[in-house]
Design a protein around this motif. Structure first.
Motif, short mmCIF file in Angstrom:
data_model
loop_
_atom_site.label_atom_id
_atom_site.label_comp_id
_atom_site.label_asym_id
_atom_site.label_seq_id
_atom_site.Cartn_x
_atom_site.Cartn_y
_atom_site.Cartn_z
N VAL A 110 0.59 10.14 -10.89
CA VAL A 110 1.12 9.25 -9.85
C VAL A 110 -0.06 8.63 -9.11
CG1 VAL A 110 2.53 9.07 -7.78
CG2 VAL A 110 3.17 10.68 -9.61
N TYR A 111 -0.21 7.32 -9.28
CA TYR A 111 -1.22 6.57 -8.53
C TYR A 111 -0.52 5.89 -7.35
CZ TYR A 111 -4.33 7.02 -12.60
OH TYR A 111 -5.11 7.51 -13.61
N ARG A 112 -1.27 5.75 -6.28
CA ARG A 112 -0.72 5.04 -5.12
C ARG A 112 -1.69 3.95 -4.69
NH1 ARG A 112 3.84 6.91 -3.01
NH2 ARG A 112 4.50 9.05 -3.51
N MET A 113 -1.11 2.82 -4.33
CA MET A 113 -1.93 1.65 -3.99
C MET A 113 -2.74 1.90 -2.72
SD MET A 113 -0.62 -2.27 -3.52
CE MET A 113 -1.60 -3.47 -2.61
N LEU A 114 -3.97 1.44 -2.74
CA LEU A 114 -4.86 1.60 -1.59
C LEU A 114 -4.46 0.65 -0.46
CD1 LEU A 114 -8.28 1.89 -3.45
CD2 LEU A 114 -7.33 3.59 -1.88
N PRO A 115 -4.94 0.92 0.74
CA PRO A 115 -4.64 0.01 1.86
C PRO A 115 -5.15 -1.39 1.58
CG PRO A 115 -5.63 2.04 2.64
CD PRO A 115 -5.73 2.06 1.17
N SER A 166 -1.89 4.12 11.95
CA SER A 166 -0.47 3.95 12.26
C SER A 166 0.40 4.15 11.03
CB SER A 166 -0.23 2.56 12.84
OG SER A 166 -0.59 1.57 11.88
N LYS A 167 -0.16 3.86 9.87
CA LYS A 167 0.64 3.97 8.66
C LYS A 167 0.41 5.30 7.94
CE LYS A 167 2.29 1.17 4.82
NZ LYS A 167 2.20 -0.08 4.07
N ALA A 168 -0.62 6.02 8.33
CA ALA A 168 -0.98 7.25 7.62
C ALA A 168 0.10 8.31 7.77
CB ALA A 168 -2.31 7.78 8.14
N SER A 169 0.96 8.18 8.78
CA SER A 169 1.98 9.20 8.99
C SER A 169 3.05 9.16 7.91
CB SER A 169 2.63 9.00 10.37
OG SER A 169 3.19 7.70 10.42
N CYS A 201 1.86 8.10 2.08
CA CYS A 201 0.44 7.77 2.23
C CYS A 201 -0.42 9.02 2.45
CB CYS A 201 0.25 6.80 3.39
SG CYS A 201 1.13 5.26 3.19
N ALA A 202 0.17 10.18 2.20
CA ALA A 202 -0.55 11.42 2.52
C ALA A 202 -1.93 11.45 1.88
CB ALA A 202 0.28 12.60 2.06
N LYS A 203 -2.01 10.98 0.68
CA LYS A 203 -3.29 11.09 -0.02
C LYS A 203 -3.95 9.72 -0.20
CE LYS A 203 -2.07 15.34 -2.36
NZ LYS A 203 -2.07 16.12 -3.61
N VAL A 204 -3.52 8.79 0.61
CA VAL A 204 -4.12 7.46 0.53
C VAL A 204 -4.83 7.18 1.84
CG1 VAL A 204 -3.66 5.02 0.21
CG2 VAL A 204 -2.27 6.70 -0.98
N ALA A 205 -6.04 6.68 1.74
CA ALA A 205 -6.79 6.31 2.93
C ALA A 205 -7.89 5.36 2.50
CB ALA A 205 -7.38 7.54 3.61
N PRO A 206 -8.33 4.54 3.41
CA PRO A 206 -9.45 3.66 3.07
C PRO A 206 -10.61 4.48 2.53
CG PRO A 206 -8.55 3.09 5.21
CD PRO A 206 -7.90 4.37 4.80
N LEU A 207 -11.19 3.98 1.47
CA LEU A 207 -12.26 4.72 0.84
C LEU A 207 -13.59 4.31 1.44
CD1 LEU A 207 -11.02 4.37 -2.86
CD2 LEU A 207 -10.72 6.32 -1.31
N SER A 211 0.84 -1.19 0.00
CA SER A 211 0.00 0.00 0.00
C SER A 211 0.88 1.24 0.00
CB SER A 211 -0.92 -0.01 1.22
OG SER A 211 -0.15 -0.15 2.39
N CYS A 212 0.40 2.27 -0.70
CA CYS A 212 1.09 3.56 -0.83
C CYS A 212 2.24 3.53 -1.83
CB CYS A 212 1.61 4.10 0.49
SG CYS A 212 0.32 4.35 1.72
N ASP A 213 2.58 2.34 -2.38
CA ASP A 213 3.61 2.32 -3.41
C ASP A 213 3.09 3.05 -4.65
OD1 ASP A 213 5.45 1.01 -1.90
OD2 ASP A 213 5.00 -0.98 -2.69
N ALA A 214 4.03 3.71 -5.32
CA ALA A 214 3.64 4.56 -6.44
C ALA A 214 3.60 3.77 -7.74
CB ALA A 214 4.63 5.72 -6.58
N ILE A 215 2.62 4.08 -8.56
CA ILE A 215 2.55 3.57 -9.93
C ILE A 215 2.45 4.82 -10.81
CG2 ILE A 215 1.26 2.19 -11.59
CD1 ILE A 215 -0.01 0.83 -9.03
N VAL A 216 3.51 5.10 -11.54
CA VAL A 216 3.59 6.34 -12.29
C VAL A 216 3.21 6.07 -13.74
CG1 VAL A 216 5.08 8.24 -13.00
CG2 VAL A 216 5.39 7.17 -10.76
N VAL A 217 2.31 6.90 -14.27
CA VAL A 217 1.89 6.76 -15.66
C VAL A 217 2.25 8.04 -16.40
CG1 VAL A 217 -0.06 6.43 -17.22
CG2 VAL A 217 0.03 5.19 -15.04
N GLU A 218 2.91 7.85 -17.52
CA GLU A 218 3.34 8.99 -18.31
C GLU A 218 2.53 9.02 -19.60
OE1 GLU A 218 7.27 8.57 -19.81
OE2 GLU A 218 7.41 10.63 -20.55
N THR A 219 1.93 10.16 -19.85
CA THR A 219 1.24 10.33 -21.13
C THR A 219 1.99 11.40 -21.93
OG1 THR A 219 -0.24 12.07 -20.35
CG2 THR A 219 -0.94 9.79 -20.00
#
Lengths: 51, 456
Positions: free
Chosen positions: B348-353, B363-366, B370-376, B334-342
């Motif tokens: 920049v996409y980041r994996m969800l929890p 505990s991991k949000a810090s 993960c700044a912009k990642v959180a359970p939806l 989770s939070c690992d980046a997947i970068v897409v170039e057009t």
């Protein structure tokens, strides 16, 4: 089968060896570039999409 | 086998009769063994018995001891050994060897006697004094000898004693027969085997089976390695074509235009990077998810959202062979980046929890990643970072995963990315799904690379 092929290869031993190797290479190439690419999608190994 | 001669010798061989012998030994043995002609030799014999003989006997085997005792008193004893050693024979020439051999077998194997005669012959004068000491020793030793000897006489092999007659006999017989048979065959030139139809058929079937096995091995090699080579070439071609297209369009192009895609199936339209998989992890994403398209690289599900758009940008990729772009997708966290170039932007996409992390997400949000990642929540309540589904569960690439398309207004949809591959590896029984959310985007500029590309 292999004995029959070997007996029907003409020429002395070295020539026969070369011919045999060429035959093997030809069969492998046929498998690699024709048979396997055709068969692979039919086998349940590598489907990665959902439907 | 070699012991055969001894067996016949003793009528009483293997059995207790020997027990009594120790006491009587002096009288009976000497008399019977040595004819009268031998007396002259008796003089020298005493010497052998005493020193070396006594000590050697116990160590070698109980049988030796017995022998030792017998010879001591009468001197004639040595006659027994002749069969074992040539020296003994020399020493007692007059005695017929056959008779001597028999006696030895009956009394005790005659291994000891040979050494003794030598000493006496060489140094007759020196040794006589030692005799008295040696005589007493043999007597006590005898009992153990009695027990052991019978066993040997009965059975030819030591193994027979230990493991039982049946086993030893069967084994030795079978082995002996085979060995003999082999020896005979070797002597004769092998006759050419007749090639009957049955033989030919069996051989042909065997060759076909071996060939089938080799072909299957070859297929594994093809699937795992050769397809990588083929796909690498196609991926390079697609990337080169994409670069040409981008460069052609940007030359003199206006920087203001928004992302536009020429979506042609089988042609690349974007590139993707997963920095945690290494700086060399980059693939051009092609349009379409048929086998032919996925051979080139990761494929975009036709009709799903495009990079950066609200909705679900969905990409499929092989996990084994064919370049295996998603080989390690299960290692993505989770939070690992997947970068897409057009052509115009970086996304920049980041994996969800993951499902297991939702409860303790605080505990991991810090982590800054993960700044912009959180359970939806809301319509995305069922969407987690990683899931494993059946191949038939196509709802994972819906606009909102697991929710029917059209039920969620565009305004409520977020920009997501979904990756799909096969699971488990080498099988297509299930699908491994990874969901990510858009966390960042940058406009492309010469010399600019998103900092996320340097994450490890």
């Amino acid at each position: 089968m292999y004995g029959w092929i070997w007996r029907h290869l003409p020429g002395p031993l070295p020539l026969r060896l070369v011919q045999a190797l060429l035959l093997v290479a030809g069969v492998v190439a046929l498998l690699m570039f024709v048979v396997f690419p055709w068969a692979e999608p039919l086998l349940p190994f590598n489907n990665v999409t959902t439907q | 086998m070699s012991y055969d001669p001894p067996a016949p010798q003793g009528g009483p061989p293997g059995q207790p009769p020997r027990g009594p012998r120790p006491t009587p030994y002096p009288a009976p043995h000497p008399v019977s063994r040595f004819p009268q002609g031998q007396p002259p030799e008796t003089g020298p014999r005493p010497r052998p018995v005493p020193p070396g003989a006594t000590r050697h006997v116990p160590v070698a085997s109980p049988t030796d001891v017995t022998q030792y005792t017998a010879p001591v008193p009468p001197a004639p004893v040595p006659a027994g050994p002749p069969r074992h050693s040539t020296e003994a024979t020399r020493y007692v020439p007059p005695v017929p060897q056959a008779g001597a051999t028999q006696y030895n077998a009956n009394a005790f194997s005659g291994s000891l006697p040979p050494p003794r005669p030598q000493h006496p012959v060489q140094h007759p004068s020196q040794r006589p004094p030692q005799r008295p000491h040696q005589r007493p020793r043999p007597l006590p030793v005898d009992p153990p000898t009695e027990v052991i000897e019978p066993v040997r006489d009965e059975d030819e092999d030591d193994y027979g004693d230990d493991y039982g007659d049946k086993y030893s006999d069967d084994y030795s017989d079978a082995y002996g027969d085979d060995y003999e048979a082999d020896a005979r065959e070797e002597e004769k030139p092998p006759p050419p085997p007749p090639d009957g139809p049955g033989r030919k058929t069996v051989r042909a079937i065997g060759e076909l089976l071996i060939t089938a096995g080799l072909v299957m091995l070859l297929f594994v090699v093809y699937e795992v390695y050769v397809t990588d080579l083929i796909s690498a070439g196609k991926q390079d071609d697609a990337t080169a074509a994409l670069d040409d297209q981008w460069n052609a369009n940007t030359v003199g192009g206006d920087q203001q235009r928004q992302a536009q895609y020429e979506l042609i199936e089988g042609q690349a339209f974007a590139k993707m990077y997963i920095p945690v998989f290494g700086p060399d992890f980059k693939f051009s994403i092609v349009e379409g998810t048929t086998d032919k398209h996925l051979e080139i690289g990761p494929g975009h599900y036709v009709g799903t959202a495009l990079p950066g758009e609200p909705g679900n940008f969905s990409v499929a990729g092989h996990r084994v062979g064919k370049g295996a772009p998603f080989n390690d997708l299960d290692l993505l966290n989770s939070c690992d980046a997947i970068v897409v170039e057009t052509q115009t932007q970086w996304f920049v996409y980041r994996m969800l929890p993951k499902n297991s992390e939702v409860a303790n997400w605080a505990s991991k949000a810090s982590d800054p990643k993960c700044a912009k990642v959180a359970p939806l929540g809301g319509p995305y309540a069922q969407t987690q970072g990683q899931e494993i589904v059946l191949p038939s569960q196509g709802e994972v690439i819906n606009e909102v995963p697991h929710v029917a398309d059209g039920t969620t207004p565009k305004a409520e949809q977020i920009a997501m990315m979904t990756l799909t591959t096969c699971h488990p590896r080498f099988s297509d029984k299930q699908r491994l799904i990874v969901h990510a959310v858009l966390a960042m985007n940058y406009p492309k500029a010469p010399g600019f690379l998103p900092p996320e590309l340097k994450e490890q």
